[in-house]
Design a protein around this motif. Structure first.
Motif, PDB file in Angstrom:
ATOM      1  N   ALA B 251       0.833  -1.203   0.000  1.00  0.00           N
ATOM      2  CA  ALA B 251       0.000   0.000   0.000  1.00  0.00           C
ATOM      3  C   ALA B 251       0.870   1.257   0.000  1.00  0.00           C
ATOM      4  CB  ALA B 251      -0.925  -0.008   1.222  1.00  0.00           C
ATOM      5  N   LEU B 252       2.013   1.203   0.702  1.00  0.00           N
ATOM      6  CA  LEU B 252       2.898   2.380   0.739  1.00  0.00           C
ATOM      7  C   LEU B 252       3.510   2.634  -0.641  1.00  0.00           C
ATOM      8  CD1 LEU B 252       4.736   1.816   4.149  1.00  0.00           C
ATOM      9  CD2 LEU B 252       2.694   3.202   3.692  1.00  0.00           C
ATOM     10  N   ILE B 253       3.821   1.544  -1.345  1.00  0.00           N
ATOM     11  CA  ILE B 253       4.365   1.686  -2.695  1.00  0.00           C
ATOM     12  C   ILE B 253       3.287   2.262  -3.624  1.00  0.00           C
ATOM     13  CG2 ILE B 253       5.197   0.388  -4.703  1.00  0.00           C
ATOM     14  CD1 ILE B 253       6.535  -1.571  -2.665  1.00  0.00           C
ATOM     15  N   GLU B 254       2.082   1.707  -3.490  1.00  0.00           N
ATOM     16  CA  GLU B 254       0.997   2.201  -4.340  1.00  0.00           C
ATOM     17  C   GLU B 254       0.663   3.665  -4.021  1.00  0.00           C
ATOM     18  OE1 GLU B 254      -1.083  -0.329  -6.392  1.00  0.00           O
ATOM     19  OE2 GLU B 254      -3.131   0.336  -5.937  1.00  0.00           O
ATOM     20  N   ALA B 255       0.840   4.023  -2.758  1.00  0.00           N
ATOM     21  CA  ALA B 255       0.581   5.422  -2.370  1.00  0.00           C
ATOM     22  C   ALA B 255       1.529   6.360  -3.110  1.00  0.00           C
ATOM     23  CB  ALA B 255       0.737   5.580  -0.861  1.00  0.00           C
ATOM     24  N   GLU B 256       2.776   5.941  -3.283  1.00  0.00           N
ATOM     25  CA  GLU B 256       3.705   6.792  -4.027  1.00  0.00           C
ATOM     26  C   GLU B 256       3.243   6.919  -5.491  1.00  0.00           C
ATOM     27  OE1 GLU B 256       7.821   5.556  -4.355  1.00  0.00           O
ATOM     28  OE2 GLU B 256       8.415   7.516  -5.126  1.00  0.00           O
ATOM     29  N   ALA B 301      -1.358   3.925   7.934  1.00  0.00           N
ATOM     30  CA  ALA B 301       0.041   3.572   7.640  1.00  0.00           C
ATOM     31  C   ALA B 301       0.727   4.727   6.912  1.00  0.00           C
ATOM     32  CB  ALA B 301       0.090   2.298   6.800  1.00  0.00           C
ATOM     33  N   ILE B 302       0.030   5.314   5.932  1.00  0.00           N
ATOM     34  CA  ILE B 302       0.606   6.437   5.172  1.00  0.00           C
ATOM     35  C   ILE B 302       0.818   7.642   6.090  1.00  0.00           C
ATOM     36  CG2 ILE B 302       0.211   8.051   3.274  1.00  0.00           C
ATOM     37  CD1 ILE B 302      -1.551   5.729   2.021  1.00  0.00           C
ATOM     38  N   LYS B 303      -0.163   7.892   6.966  1.00  0.00           N
ATOM     39  CA  LYS B 303      -0.033   9.020   7.906  1.00  0.00           C
ATOM     40  C   LYS B 303       1.159   8.814   8.848  1.00  0.00           C
ATOM     41  CE  LYS B 303      -2.767  11.876   9.230  1.00  0.00           C
ATOM     42  NZ  LYS B 303      -2.603  13.344   9.157  1.00  0.00           N
ATOM     43  N   ALA B 304       1.435   7.557   9.182  1.00  0.00           N
ATOM     44  CA  ALA B 304       2.501   7.288  10.160  1.00  0.00           C
ATOM     45  C   ALA B 304       3.898   7.451   9.559  1.00  0.00           C
ATOM     46  CB  ALA B 304       2.348   5.875  10.738  1.00  0.00           C
ATOM     47  N   VAL B 305       4.096   6.964   8.340  1.00  0.00           N
ATOM     48  CA  VAL B 305       5.471   6.957   7.813  1.00  0.00           C
ATOM     49  C   VAL B 305       5.596   7.578   6.425  1.00  0.00           C
ATOM     50  CG1 VAL B 305       6.105   4.905   9.149  1.00  0.00           C
ATOM     51  CG2 VAL B 305       5.253   4.629   6.810  1.00  0.00           C
ATOM     52  N   ASN B 307       4.527   7.719   2.125  1.00  0.00           N
ATOM     53  CA  ASN B 307       4.543   6.654   1.127  1.00  0.00           C
ATOM     54  C   ASN B 307       5.962   6.112   0.971  1.00  0.00           C
ATOM     55  OD1 ASN B 307       5.996   8.232  -0.781  1.00  0.00           O
ATOM     56  ND2 ASN B 307       4.090   9.251  -1.401  1.00  0.00           N
ATOM     57  N   TYR B 308       6.118   5.100   0.107  1.00  0.00           N
ATOM     58  CA  TYR B 308       7.435   4.458  -0.013  1.00  0.00           C
ATOM     59  C   TYR B 308       8.522   5.462  -0.392  1.00  0.00           C
ATOM     60  CZ  TYR B 308      11.285   1.519  -1.434  1.00  0.00           C
ATOM     61  OH  TYR B 308      12.529   0.980  -1.537  1.00  0.00           O
ATOM     62  N   GLY B 309       8.216   6.346  -1.338  1.00  0.00           N
ATOM     63  CA  GLY B 309       9.197   7.336  -1.775  1.00  0.00           C
ATOM     64  C   GLY B 309       9.639   8.237  -0.632  1.00  0.00           C
ATOM     65  N   GLU B 310       8.679   8.636   0.215  1.00  0.00           N
ATOM     66  CA  GLU B 310       9.022   9.487   1.368  1.00  0.00           C
ATOM     67  C   GLU B 310       9.886   8.730   2.374  1.00  0.00           C
ATOM     68  OE1 GLU B 310       5.594  12.410   2.507  1.00  0.00           O
ATOM     69  OE2 GLU B 310       4.680  10.539   1.845  1.00  0.00           O
ATOM     70  N   MET B 311       9.545   7.437   2.587  1.00  0.00           N
ATOM     71  CA  MET B 311      10.358   6.593   3.474  1.00  0.00           C
ATOM     72  C   MET B 311      11.789   6.516   2.963  1.00  0.00           C
ATOM     73  SD  MET B 311       7.968   3.316   4.320  1.00  0.00           S
ATOM     74  CE  MET B 311       9.239   2.072   4.362  1.00  0.00           C
ATOM     75  N   GLY B 327      17.983   4.752  -7.918  1.00  0.00           N
ATOM     76  CA  GLY B 327      18.449   3.604  -8.710  1.00  0.00           C
ATOM     77  C   GLY B 327      17.394   2.529  -8.896  1.00  0.00           C
ATOM     78  N   SER B 328      17.763   1.292  -8.573  1.00  0.00           N
ATOM     79  CA  SER B 328      16.827   0.165  -8.717  1.00  0.00           C
ATOM     80  C   SER B 328      15.614   0.325  -7.827  1.00  0.00           C
ATOM     81  CB  SER B 328      17.507  -1.147  -8.326  1.00  0.00           C
ATOM     82  OG  SER B 328      18.676  -1.329  -9.061  1.00  0.00           O
ATOM     83  N   ASN B 329      15.734   1.145  -6.796  1.00  0.00           N
ATOM     84  CA  ASN B 329      14.630   1.282  -5.851  1.00  0.00           C
ATOM     85  C   ASN B 329      13.645   2.372  -6.221  1.00  0.00           C
ATOM     86  OD1 ASN B 329      15.287  -0.794  -3.793  1.00  0.00           O
ATOM     87  ND2 ASN B 329      17.217   0.351  -3.805  1.00  0.00           N
ATOM     88  N   ASN B 330      13.702   2.799  -7.489  1.00  0.00           N
ATOM     89  CA  ASN B 330      12.672   3.705  -7.973  1.00  0.00           C
ATOM     90  C   ASN B 330      11.445   2.890  -8.366  1.00  0.00           C
ATOM     91  OD1 ASN B 330      11.569   6.145  -8.658  1.00  0.00           O
ATOM     92  ND2 ASN B 330      13.397   6.809  -9.780  1.00  0.00           N
ATOM     93  N   LEU B 331      10.318   3.586  -8.530  1.00  0.00           N
ATOM     94  CA  LEU B 331       9.106   2.903  -8.963  1.00  0.00           C
ATOM     95  C   LEU B 331       9.315   2.281 -10.343  1.00  0.00           C
ATOM     96  CD1 LEU B 331       6.255   5.396  -8.022  1.00  0.00           C
ATOM     97  CD2 LEU B 331       6.878   3.292  -6.846  1.00  0.00           C
ATOM     98  N   TRP B 332       8.613   1.191 -10.598  1.00  0.00           N
ATOM     99  CA  TRP B 332       8.686   0.532 -11.904  1.00  0.00           C
ATOM    100  C   TRP B 332       8.354   1.510 -13.022  1.00  0.00           C
ATOM    101  CZ3 TRP B 332       4.138   0.012 -14.876  1.00  0.00           C
ATOM    102  CH2 TRP B 332       2.983   0.465 -14.236  1.00  0.00           C
ATOM    103  N   SER B 333       7.435   2.426 -12.738  1.00  0.00           N
ATOM    104  CA  SER B 333       7.007   3.367 -13.781  1.00  0.00           C
ATOM    105  C   SER B 333       8.066   4.425 -14.055  1.00  0.00           C
ATOM    106  CB  SER B 333       5.703   4.040 -13.354  1.00  0.00           C
ATOM    107  OG  SER B 333       5.850   4.548 -12.040  1.00  0.00           O
ATOM    108  N   LYS B 334       9.108   4.466 -13.219  1.00  0.00           N
ATOM    109  CA  LYS B 334      10.200   5.421 -13.426  1.00  0.00           C
ATOM    110  C   LYS B 334      11.517   4.698 -13.679  1.00  0.00           C
ATOM    111  CE  LYS B 334       8.010   8.945 -10.625  1.00  0.00           C
ATOM    112  NZ  LYS B 334       7.952   9.530  -9.276  1.00  0.00           N
ATOM    113  N   GLY B 335      11.430   3.461 -14.130  1.00  0.00           N
ATOM    114  CA  GLY B 335      12.634   2.738 -14.507  1.00  0.00           C
ATOM    115  C   GLY B 335      13.242   1.899 -13.422  1.00  0.00           C
TER     116      GLY B 335
END
Lengths: 329, 344
Positions: B251-256, B301-305, B307-311, B327-335
């Motif tokens: 959900a945190l990844i999808e939030a990003e 969960a999003i309010k606490a920490v 989204n994934y990008g912010e983490m 790098g590799s830890n970017n979203l799939w939609s960003k390579g």
């Protein structure tokens, strides 16, 4: 009548003992069986089958060459041999050093006595792990970098990489000495004692020597003063009195306590894992990390230390039987 | 307590715990967590960026945030986490024995660990690779130049085995000095005992920036010699808890992806018309009940920490001490490789 009763008593005692042993064994079997059952239910693989699989990690020092393609059992063997490689020299050094200090504590010379007393009080009251870490820290900070080794003698180098000395090798032209040489990353060739090895052997020796010293002192004090006087009357020098008269008689007090001390020393060698020396516990830890067989590895550790302890006890008891005063048995 | 015996004690505790526990344990973790009021989360004893306590004892890091997000989703408060510091050798026994509910301790997902230890890995939260840190003065620019070098590392890790594999394949002889604790291993390296130190590249960056006497004296070599997908893991046999541990990070990844942040979550909850955002902030269809949670689970969960990008930014990204690129830890939609199955 009386004899019958006591015979019954003996039988009863044996029966109770046997039942107790049976209960303990049954309890142990049940706990292990149940634990394995639960592990299986949770999908945890167990068993010793992993021992024949390739280990996948290497052990960089020791008498038994070990590389990653060899099986786990050989890794454990290399670890065990490394344990012995550390414990045996440490046992010898600690007995020699401890005997000297123990005698020193009874010396008439006040400064010598003071130094020996201070040694014993300092070394035996600081935890061994702390001493090992301090030794490792001292070596890591005081010795020169491996790339700038200190040349003690031709072919003898000292650095953070360890102590390198020439070592005989059998080559084509027969026996020759291989001399360590400086390379890009430090000294290679010859024989090298790693800092981790030096740390554990020195640490164990110094620590155990304090206890050995107390054992030796107690042994010497147990010999009656009359024996010393008799030695004097014969015209023996103080050293001769000690060597010929006192120490042989002191041994019967020293040896049993010394056995305990050697057992402790061997078990304490497992602390080497903290300073990076690859002995048995270190190998077991690595194995647990790679395949999770914690029960099995702990069982192996326990079995090996038990075996080592029994061997030491057996050897020392044989020795004790030889040195004990015949007339006293 | 004497550190050496901790693995042994843990194992002894596990034997007793396992002997006492009935095998029918499935589905109970969530109940236990709710009753206890905290999530017990196994973490490292201190790896910057992933899980490390500050001077006040407050934990922070990517792994720590994963646990906080789960606590927020399950218990309504991201602070309701008991962090249990574990070393490499202790971590698996602790999870097997039930001393922790989830292990979020930069642990690499491997077949052996997945298939034979009784665990399930959840969602990959960081794609790492193993690298080497060396002093600049050695003038080494590639791992292939490390012939006859001594390399310090920590025992019981995939790192120790990867080093063996890599140099064996390259036919380059090296020596490894293996320490029980991470701290002892990197201290030995910085004292000059070893010419190189090896662990996951992310941790190397943290070490160089936080522990090196002078960070500029050290470089990280370009070779990454392994794949290290780091993921939290839970015990097998509790599918309900497994689902929660998977879907909170998802959900945190999808939030990003959907642009839901810690800052705008409230506003989106009040006004968003985007169905994807609505599901995440709890105004769309109720996905929480499928997980045994309420409708606001992912919103909390999003309010606490964040989204994934912010983490990522906060703990390991350019704003943190580690200063690691996405790098590799970017979203799939960003390579990148970060990809969550749809939260719907």
């Amino acid at each position: 009548m009386n004899g019958g009763a006591s015979r019954r008593g003996v039988w009863l005692a044996w029966a109770v003992q046997a039942l107790l042993v049976l209960a303990v064994v049954a309890g142990a079997v049940w706990v292990v069986h149940h634990a394995l059952e639960v592990l299986r239910a949770r999908g945890v693989r167990s068993g010793f089958d992993f021992l024949t699989e390739p280990a996948g990690f290497s052990i960089s020092e020791g008498w038994l060459d070990f590389d990653a393609s060899q099986p786990f059992w050989r890794a454990f063997l290399a670890g065990l041999i490394n344990t012995v490689r550390a414990a045996v020299p440490a046992a010898i050094f600690s007995v020699v050093l401890g005997t000297l200090i123990g005698i020193g504590r009874l010396a008439p010379h006040v400064l010598l006595r003071g130094i020996c007393t201070a040694y014993v009080e300092l070394l035996r009251n600081v935890p061994l792990l702390v001493q090992l870490l301090m030794l490792a820290f001292a070596m890591a900070n005081l010795l020169p970098d491996p790339t700038e080794p200190l040349r003690l003698l031709p072919g003898v180098w000292l650095s953070k990489g360890g102590l390198s000395v020439p070592w005989p090798m059998v080559g084509e032209g027969g026996l020759h000495f291989e001399f360590p040489e400086r390379g890009d990353f430090g000294v290679s060739g010859g024989a090298a004692l790693s800092p981790e090895y030096v740390t554990i052997v020195a640490g164990l020796s110094f620590y155990s020597a304090a206890f050995v010293a107390e054992i030796v002192r107690a042994g010497i004090l147990s010999v009656s003063q009359g024996q010393v006087l008799a030695g004097q009357a014969l015209g023996l020098s103080p050293v001769q009195q000690l060597r010929i008269v006192v120490l042989p008689q002191a041994l019967r007090v020293i040896v049993p306590s010394l056995t305990n001390q050697l057992l402790s020393l061997t078990k304490n060698s497992s602390l080497a894992v903290a300073v990076g020396y690859p002995e048995l516990v270190s190998v077991a830890n690595t194995t647990i990390g790679s395949n999770g067989r914690a029960f099995e590895c702990i069982a192996i550790i326990m079995a090996v230390y038990l075996l080592l302890s029994l061997l030491i006890s057996f050897g020392m008891n044989r020795y004790n039987a030889r040195v004990a005063l015949r007339g006293w048995r | 307590m004497n550190n050496r015996f901790r693995p042994a004690l843990l194992v002894a505790a596990s034997v007793i715990a396992l002997a006492a526990a009935a095998p029918a344990f499935a589905g109970k973790t969530l109940d236990a967590v709710k009753q206890r009021g905290t999530v017990k989360c196994g973490v490292t004893n201190g790896v910057a960026g992933f899980s490390a306590p500050d001077t006040q004892g407050n934990w922070s890091g990517l792994d720590v945030d994963t646990c906080r997000a789960i606590a927020a989703a399950v218990l309504g408060d991201g602070k309701k986490v008991d962090f249990v510091p574990l070393n490499s050798q202790q971590r698996f026994s602790a999870l097997q024995a039930g001393e922790i509910d989830i292990l979020a301790r930069n642990t690499t997902w491997t077949l052996t660990r997945d298939a034979s230890l009784g665990f399930n890995f959840t969602t990959i939260t960081y794609y790492d690779g193993q690298g080497f840190l060396v002093p600049k003065k050695l003038k080494v620019t590639s791992a292939k130049q490390l012939k006859n070098a001594t390399i310090c590392t920590q025992s019981g890790t995939t790192n120790e085995k990867n080093v063996s594999d890599y140099f064996r394949a390259q036919n380059i002889p090296v020596k490894t000095v293996v320490f029980e604790s991470f701290e002892a291993s990197f201290k030995a390296f910085f004292s000059g005992r070893c010419q190189a130190f090896t662990t996951d590249a992310s941790a190397l960056a943290g070490l160089r920036n936080k522990e090196a006497p002078n960070p500029d004296d050290y470089i990280i070599l370009p070779e990454l010699i392994s794949k290290e997908p780091l993921a939290p893991l839970v015990r097998r046999g509790d599918d309900e808890w497994f689902a929660i541990a998977k879907w909170v990070p998802n959900a945190l990844i999808e939030a990003e992806e959907f642009g839901v942040t810690q800052a705008n979550a409230d506003e989106l909850k009040a006004s968003s018309k985007d169905p994807g955002q609505q599901r995440l902030v709890g105004t769309g269809e109720d996905l929480g009940k499928l997980l045994g949670l309420d409708k606001d689970w992912s919103f909390r969960a999003i309010k606490a920490v964040g989204n994934y990008g912010e983490m990522f930014e906060r703990n390991v990204g350019p704003k943190s001490v580690l200063k690691l690129p996405r790098g590799s830890n970017n979203l799939w939609s960003k390579g990148g490789l970060i990809y969550a199955p749809p939260v719907r």
